[in-house]
Design a protein around this motif. Sequence first.
Motif, PDB file in Angstrom:
ATOM      1  N   ARG A 237      -4.729 -10.824  -8.592  1.00  0.00           N
ATOM      2  CA  ARG A 237      -3.349 -10.182  -8.576  1.00  0.00           C
ATOM      3  C   ARG A 237      -2.420 -11.151  -9.065  1.00  0.00           C
TER       4      ARG A 237
ATOM      5  N   TRP B 209      -3.922 -10.371   6.266  1.00  0.00           N
ATOM      6  CA  TRP B 209      -4.291  -9.692   5.060  1.00  0.00           C
ATOM      7  C   TRP B 209      -5.877  -9.713   5.016  1.00  0.00           C
TER       8      TRP B 209
ATOM      9  N   PRO C 191      -9.643  -5.583   4.915  1.00  0.00           N
ATOM     10  CA  PRO C 191      -9.003  -4.044   4.584  1.00  0.00           C
ATOM     11  C   PRO C 191      -8.619  -3.479   5.949  1.00  0.00           C
ATOM     12  N   LYS C 192      -7.439  -3.039   6.000  1.00  0.00           N
ATOM     13  CA  LYS C 192      -7.041  -2.126   7.158  1.00  0.00           C
ATOM     14  C   LYS C 192      -7.843  -0.825   7.136  1.00  0.00           C
TER      15      LYS C 192
ATOM     16  N   HIS D 135     -15.912  -3.841  -3.783  1.00  0.00           N
ATOM     17  CA  HIS D 135     -14.852  -2.984  -4.378  1.00  0.00           C
ATOM     18  C   HIS D 135     -15.119  -1.767  -3.434  1.00  0.00           C
ATOM     19  N   PRO D 136     -14.116  -1.212  -2.847  1.00  0.00           N
ATOM     20  CA  PRO D 136     -12.772  -1.358  -2.738  1.00  0.00           C
ATOM     21  C   PRO D 136     -12.254  -2.562  -1.717  1.00  0.00           C
ATOM     22  N   GLY D 137     -13.093  -3.046  -0.846  1.00  0.00           N
ATOM     23  CA  GLY D 137     -12.866  -3.695   0.243  1.00  0.00           C
ATOM     24  C   GLY D 137     -11.758  -5.065  -0.272  1.00  0.00           C
TER      25      GLY D 137
ATOM     26  N   ASP E 257     -10.617  -5.513  -3.102  1.00  0.00           N
ATOM     27  CA  ASP E 257      -9.170  -5.009  -3.648  1.00  0.00           C
ATOM     28  C   ASP E 257      -7.999  -4.873  -2.688  1.00  0.00           C
ATOM     29  N   GLN E 258      -8.515  -4.030  -1.590  1.00  0.00           N
ATOM     30  CA  GLN E 258      -7.709  -3.747  -0.755  1.00  0.00           C
ATOM     31  C   GLN E 258      -6.876  -5.331  -0.084  1.00  0.00           C
TER      32      GLN E 258
ATOM     33  N   ASP F  16      -4.427  -6.610  -2.463  1.00  0.00           N
ATOM     34  CA  ASP F  16      -3.016  -6.125  -2.344  1.00  0.00           C
ATOM     35  C   ASP F  16      -2.197  -6.365  -1.147  1.00  0.00           C
ATOM     36  N   GLN F  17      -3.297  -6.391  -0.053  1.00  0.00           N
ATOM     37  CA  GLN F  17      -2.527  -6.830   1.095  1.00  0.00           C
ATOM     38  C   GLN F  17      -1.931  -8.439   0.989  1.00  0.00           C
TER      39      GLN F  17
END
Length: 155
Positions: free
Chosen positions: A12, A32, A35-36, A134-136, A138-139, A142-143
């Motif tokens: 990122r 962070w 993933p939430k 993915h998506p773990g 990735d999230q 992002d966090q």
Amino acid sequence: MSGAEHELSVTRHVNAPRGIAWKVWVDLKDEWFCPKPWRAEVVEEDLRPGGRSAVRMYGPDGEDTGPMEGIFLEVVPHERIVTTDAYAVGWVPQTPFMTAIWSFADEGEGTRFTATARHWDAETLNKHLEMGFHPGWDQMADQFKALCETSAASA
């Protein structure tokens, strides 16, 4: 064999200086790291080669990963952190899953953050994909980005 052969990665661009990104990684990992709605709890982070890296994750339905134990292999402040679960603290061998490389590089006015998971073999890499890399991740990235940018705005 190159390290990239069994590698998964997310990256990122973070609109925050590298110093803030580093501080968020070191000081706010429990905000962070997973993933939430899951949450992470840092058990111990001894940021030096051979130091303990232990994090526990809790799920919304009472799931508990137990401590994810490993050690730091390399710590270059504001540049790179390398951890592995191939050893527990004290260089005690354990069944490995991956080596994680967290890197921070200047990019424009911000930081290029890259999180990489290197696996011993294709089977372990595929298992990580099936677990939801993915998506773990990735999230998670992002966090991390959002927390860095919020921290930069309030600095």
